[in-house]
Design a protein around this motif. Structure first.
Motif, PDB file in Angstrom:
ATOM      1  N   PRO A 214       0.808  -1.224   0.000  1.00 18.25           N
ATOM      2  CA  PRO A 214       0.000   0.000   0.000  1.00 18.25           C
ATOM      3  C   PRO A 214       0.838   1.269   0.000  1.00 18.25           C
ATOM      4  CG  PRO A 214       0.022  -1.002   2.174  1.00 18.25           C
ATOM      5  CD  PRO A 214       0.735  -1.951   1.272  1.00 18.25           C
ATOM      6  N   ASP A 215       2.156   1.113   0.276  1.00 17.05           N
ATOM      7  CA  ASP A 215       3.015   2.287   0.319  1.00 17.05           C
ATOM      8  C   ASP A 215       3.553   2.665  -1.052  1.00 17.05           C
ATOM      9  OD1 ASP A 215       4.395  -0.069   0.140  1.00 17.05           O
ATOM     10  OD2 ASP A 215       6.103   0.626   1.347  1.00 17.05           O
ATOM     11  N   SER A 216       3.107   1.961  -2.086  1.00 11.48           N
ATOM     12  CA  SER A 216       3.581   2.294  -3.435  1.00 11.48           C
ATOM     13  C   SER A 216       3.081   3.676  -3.820  1.00 11.48           C
ATOM     14  CB  SER A 216       3.090   1.254  -4.444  1.00 11.48           C
ATOM     15  OG  SER A 216       3.604  -0.032  -4.125  1.00 11.48           O
ATOM     16  N   SER A 217       3.746   4.237  -4.805  1.00 12.87           N
ATOM     17  CA  SER A 217       3.379   5.578  -5.260  1.00 12.87           C
ATOM     18  C   SER A 217       1.989   5.555  -5.889  1.00 12.87           C
ATOM     19  CB  SER A 217       4.398   6.074  -6.288  1.00 12.87           C
ATOM     20  OG  SER A 217       4.383   5.231  -7.427  1.00 12.87           O
ATOM     21  N   PRO A 218       1.277   6.653  -5.847  1.00  9.66           N
ATOM     22  CA  PRO A 218      -0.058   6.697  -6.471  1.00  9.66           C
ATOM     23  C   PRO A 218      -0.033   6.314  -7.940  1.00  9.66           C
ATOM     24  CG  PRO A 218       0.279   8.617  -5.060  1.00  9.66           C
ATOM     25  CD  PRO A 218       1.607   7.924  -5.146  1.00  9.66           C
ATOM     26  N   GLU A 219       1.080   6.663  -8.622  1.00  3.67           N
ATOM     27  CA  GLU A 219       1.157   6.304 -10.031  1.00  3.67           C
ATOM     28  C   GLU A 219       1.184   4.787 -10.205  1.00  3.67           C
ATOM     29  OE1 GLU A 219       3.060   8.419  -8.507  1.00  3.67           O
ATOM     30  OE2 GLU A 219       2.465  10.372  -9.356  1.00  3.67           O
ATOM     31  N   ARG A 220       1.972   4.093  -9.364  1.00  2.00           N
ATOM     32  CA  ARG A 220       2.055   2.628  -9.460  1.00  2.00           C
ATOM     33  C   ARG A 220       0.715   1.986  -9.094  1.00  2.00           C
ATOM     34  NH1 ARG A 220       7.141   0.371  -9.385  1.00  2.00           N
ATOM     35  NH2 ARG A 220       5.957  -1.560  -9.716  1.00  2.00           N
ATOM     36  N   LEU A 221       0.081   2.498  -8.039  1.00  2.00           N
ATOM     37  CA  LEU A 221      -1.217   1.946  -7.661  1.00  2.00           C
ATOM     38  C   LEU A 221      -2.260   2.186  -8.746  1.00  2.00           C
ATOM     39  CD1 LEU A 221      -1.418   2.954  -3.891  1.00  2.00           C
ATOM     40  CD2 LEU A 221      -0.972   0.687  -4.846  1.00  2.00           C
ATOM     41  N   SER A 222      -2.233   3.373  -9.361  1.00  2.00           N
ATOM     42  CA  SER A 222      -3.166   3.656 -10.443  1.00  2.00           C
ATOM     43  C   SER A 222      -2.920   2.752 -11.639  1.00  2.00           C
ATOM     44  CB  SER A 222      -3.049   5.123 -10.848  1.00  2.00           C
ATOM     45  OG  SER A 222      -3.895   5.402 -11.938  1.00  2.00           O
ATOM     46  N   GLN A 223      -1.615   2.521 -11.931  1.00  2.00           N
ATOM     47  CA  GLN A 223      -1.284   1.626 -13.048  1.00  2.00           C
ATOM     48  C   GLN A 223      -1.767   0.208 -12.768  1.00  2.00           C
ATOM     49  OE1 GLN A 223       2.897   1.339 -13.813  1.00  2.00           O
ATOM     50  NE2 GLN A 223       2.629   0.076 -15.647  1.00  2.00           N
ATOM     51  N   ALA A 224      -1.552  -0.278 -11.541  1.00  2.00           N
ATOM     52  CA  ALA A 224      -2.000  -1.629 -11.192  1.00  2.00           C
ATOM     53  C   ALA A 224      -3.518  -1.732 -11.235  1.00  2.00           C
ATOM     54  CB  ALA A 224      -1.476  -2.007  -9.810  1.00  2.00           C
ATOM     55  N   GLY A 226      -5.488   0.018 -13.098  1.00  2.00           N
ATOM     56  CA  GLY A 226      -5.878   0.012 -14.508  1.00  2.00           C
ATOM     57  C   GLY A 226      -5.697  -1.349 -15.143  1.00  2.00           C
ATOM     58  N   VAL A 227      -4.583  -2.024 -14.772  1.00  2.00           N
ATOM     59  CA  VAL A 227      -4.365  -3.373 -15.305  1.00  2.00           C
ATOM     60  C   VAL A 227      -5.457  -4.314 -14.820  1.00  2.00           C
ATOM     61  CG1 VAL A 227      -2.823  -5.360 -15.273  1.00  2.00           C
ATOM     62  CG2 VAL A 227      -1.879  -3.063 -15.548  1.00  2.00           C
ATOM     63  N   VAL A 228      -5.828  -4.210 -13.529  1.00  2.00           N
ATOM     64  CA  VAL A 228      -6.897  -5.055 -12.995  1.00  2.00           C
ATOM     65  C   VAL A 228      -8.208  -4.775 -13.704  1.00  2.00           C
ATOM     66  CG1 VAL A 228      -8.276  -5.555 -10.942  1.00  2.00           C
ATOM     67  CG2 VAL A 228      -5.793  -5.330 -10.759  1.00  2.00           C
ATOM     68  N   ARG A 229      -8.506  -3.485 -13.906  1.00  2.00           N
ATOM     69  CA  ARG A 229      -9.743  -3.134 -14.590  1.00  2.00           C
ATOM     70  C   ARG A 229      -9.772  -3.678 -16.009  1.00  2.00           C
ATOM     71  NH1 ARG A 229      -9.890   2.835 -16.021  1.00  2.00           N
ATOM     72  NH2 ARG A 229      -8.413   1.931 -17.497  1.00  2.00           N
ATOM     73  N   ASP A 230      -8.680  -3.493 -16.754  1.00  2.00           N
ATOM     74  CA  ASP A 230      -8.629  -4.010 -18.125  1.00  2.00           C
ATOM     75  C   ASP A 230      -8.723  -5.528 -18.150  1.00  2.00           C
ATOM     76  OD1 ASP A 230      -8.390  -1.430 -18.998  1.00  2.00           O
ATOM     77  OD2 ASP A 230      -6.187  -1.510 -19.175  1.00  2.00           O
ATOM     78  N   GLY A 231      -8.062  -6.179 -17.184  1.00  2.00           N
ATOM     79  CA  GLY A 231      -8.117  -7.639 -17.138  1.00  2.00           C
ATOM     80  C   GLY A 231      -9.518  -8.148 -16.845  1.00  2.00           C
ATOM     81  N   VAL A 232     -10.211  -7.479 -15.926  1.00  2.00           N
ATOM     82  CA  VAL A 232     -11.592  -7.879 -15.643  1.00  2.00           C
ATOM     83  C   VAL A 232     -12.463  -7.682 -16.868  1.00  2.00           C
ATOM     84  CG1 VAL A 232     -13.630  -7.297 -14.274  1.00  2.00           C
ATOM     85  CG2 VAL A 232     -11.389  -7.465 -13.167  1.00  2.00           C
ATOM     86  N   HIS A 233     -12.267  -6.567 -17.555  1.00  2.00           N
ATOM     87  CA  HIS A 233     -13.053  -6.312 -18.769  1.00  2.00           C
ATOM     88  C   HIS A 233     -12.795  -7.398 -19.817  1.00  2.00           C
ATOM     89  CE1 HIS A 233     -15.146  -4.045 -21.861  1.00  2.00           C
ATOM     90  NE2 HIS A 233     -14.089  -4.192 -22.645  1.00  2.00           N
ATOM     91  N   GLN A 234     -11.543  -7.760 -20.038  1.00  2.00           N
ATOM     92  CA  GLN A 234     -11.230  -8.805 -21.007  1.00  2.00           C
ATOM     93  C   GLN A 234     -11.813 -10.147 -20.584  1.00  2.00           C
ATOM     94  OE1 GLN A 234      -7.012  -8.880 -21.649  1.00  2.00           O
ATOM     95  NE2 GLN A 234      -6.918  -6.752 -22.325  1.00  2.00           N
ATOM     96  N   ALA A 235     -11.712 -10.455 -19.274  1.00  2.00           N
ATOM     97  CA  ALA A 235     -12.275 -11.724 -18.796  1.00  2.00           C
ATOM     98  C   ALA A 235     -13.782 -11.771 -19.012  1.00  2.00           C
ATOM     99  CB  ALA A 235     -11.931 -11.914 -17.315  1.00  2.00           C
ATOM    100  N   LEU A 236     -14.469 -10.661 -18.750  1.00  2.00           N
ATOM    101  CA  LEU A 236     -15.906 -10.626 -18.959  1.00  2.00           C
ATOM    102  C   LEU A 236     -16.259 -10.759 -20.437  1.00  2.00           C
ATOM    103  CD1 LEU A 236     -17.004  -7.808 -16.475  1.00  2.00           C
ATOM    104  CD2 LEU A 236     -17.386 -10.269 -16.262  1.00  2.00           C
TER     105      LEU A 236
END
Length: 389
Positions: A214-224, A226-236
């Motif tokens: 959780p201590d990662s930078s906001p940019e890294r958390l936002s990137q992760a 986004g990857v989760v969101r895109d992955g969920v969209h592709q899975a659906l």
């Protein structure tokens, strides 16, 4: 043509009105011609009344041949013994018996007919021919009727058998189509497991990184995220596509289905795992990978995919070594290895083992062999797939 069950004395199927009319017409014309021919040149006498009565009774009994061929022919045969006017209906009846009854019954009826005409020839002699030749012609005629009836019976039996074979072939074709659809659905289900298992394991990896860092930078958390969101969209999207295919009665064709993976897609698959933080070492020594048959390419891709998925599930953070070698005529060897984690990292409730079972079946369908085992603290997945020259 009306067909009757062979070997049965009764028949419930009634002929059509036109058929009955034709039969009565033929019988009436032949009976009248016989009476006229017999009495032409002769002076009328008491026997004329007998012939007219026998001819009329025989004509009236003719329709009964459809319902009681043996019984009606027996009566007509008795009439033929006393009057030549009953000869045409009696011979028609003998033909019906030969067409619709067993050979033994037909021979018995024909023998009775010959005997009846032998009696007729004794007391109603034919002045134009000797008794011996006349009886020989009668015998030959009844023999021809037996042959004609046997041929017609065999023809009808052949037609029935051909209809039955056609019906069975149609039913078999329907069964094969149903089996093909079921096999296609099973194949889609296997594809579904492989694709979603790989996609969800990547999502679990990114979600775990977000949870434990959780201590990662906001940019890294936002990137992760986004990857989760895109992955969920592709899975659906993939889930929606597979469900629509499973609901369809027809197997998917090549134009509407998603392009199948090939050997050239393996590096992209490895890059996805690397992007998720896994350490993957890929070694490729494949001759002409673009020439691999579709079944070989898809199976090899799924083997690598399942190996990477299992590594993320059960040995997160451990390096993975992937090796592919082979070519046309030499076959394709796939080896995926990863060290076992000290503690189980599989999320609670995440079932395992089904992927390897389906993968084993897939490799066997491709004519290959799949082995998986744990050796010296290392999980090894090895597949050998034939690749024709």
């Amino acid at each position: 043509m009306h067909r009757f069950p062979l070997g049965s004395e009764d028949c419930d199927r009634r002929p059509g009105l036109a058929t009955t009319a034709v039969l009565l017409g033929v019988s009436g014309v032949l009976t009248a011609a016989t009476i006229l021919g017999w009495w032409s040149g002769r002076s009328p006498g008491p026997l004329l009344a007998l012939d007219l009565a026998a001819g009329a009774l025989s004509w009236l009994l003719t329709p009964l041949m459809w319902w009681r061929p043996v019984a009606s022919t027996a009566v007509l045969t008795v009439l033929a013994a006393v009057s030549p006017a009953a000869t045409p209906p009696a011979t028609i009846g003998a033909l019906q018996v030969a067409r619709r009854r067993r050979a033994a019954v037909a021979v018995a009826v024909a023998a009775a007919g010959v005997a009846a005409h032998a009696v007729q020839g004794v007391w109603r002699s034919n002045g134009g021919m000797s008794y011996g030749w006349w009886l020989a012609l009668v015998t030959i005629g009844y023999g021809a009727l037996l042959g004609w009836g046997a041929w017609a019976q065999a023809r009808e039996a052949l037609i029935r058998s051909l209809h039955e074979r056609a019906r069975r072939a149609e039913a078999e074709q329907g069964r094969r189509v149903a089996e093909a659809r079921m096999l296609e659905r099973r194949r889609i289900a296997r594809e579904m497991h492989d694709v979603l298992a790989h996609r969800l394991s990547l999502l679990a990896t990114f979600a775990g990184a977000m949870e434990y860092r959780p201590d990662s930078s906001p940019e890294r958390l936002s990137q992760a995220a986004g990857v989760v969101r895109d992955g969920v969209h592709q899975a659906l999207e993939e889930l929606r596509e597979v469900i629509s295919l499973l609901r369809d009665d027809e197997p998917p064709d090549g134009e509407n289905s998603r392009p199948q993976p090939v050997l050239a897609d393996v590096p992209r698959l490895v890059d996805e795992s690397r992007d998720a933080g896994a350490e993957v070492l890929l070694r490729e020594a494949v001759d002409e990978p673009g020439e691999a048959p579709p079944s070989v390419a898809r199976t090899a891709y799924r083997v690598v995919q399942e190996g990477l998925t299992n590594a993320r599930r059960h040995a997160a953070g451990q390096p993975v070594r992937v090796a592919l070698r082979g070519g046309p005529g030499a076959g394709l060897e796939i080896d995926v290895r990863n060290a076992l984690a000290a503690e189980r990292t599989t999320p609670p409730g995440w079932s395992g083992g089904a992927g390897l079972v389906g993968l084993t079946e897939r490799v066997h369908l491709a004519g290959g062999r799949l082995d998986h085992q744990v050796v010296d603290g290392e999980f090894r997945l090895h597949a050998s797939i034939p690749w024709p020259a």
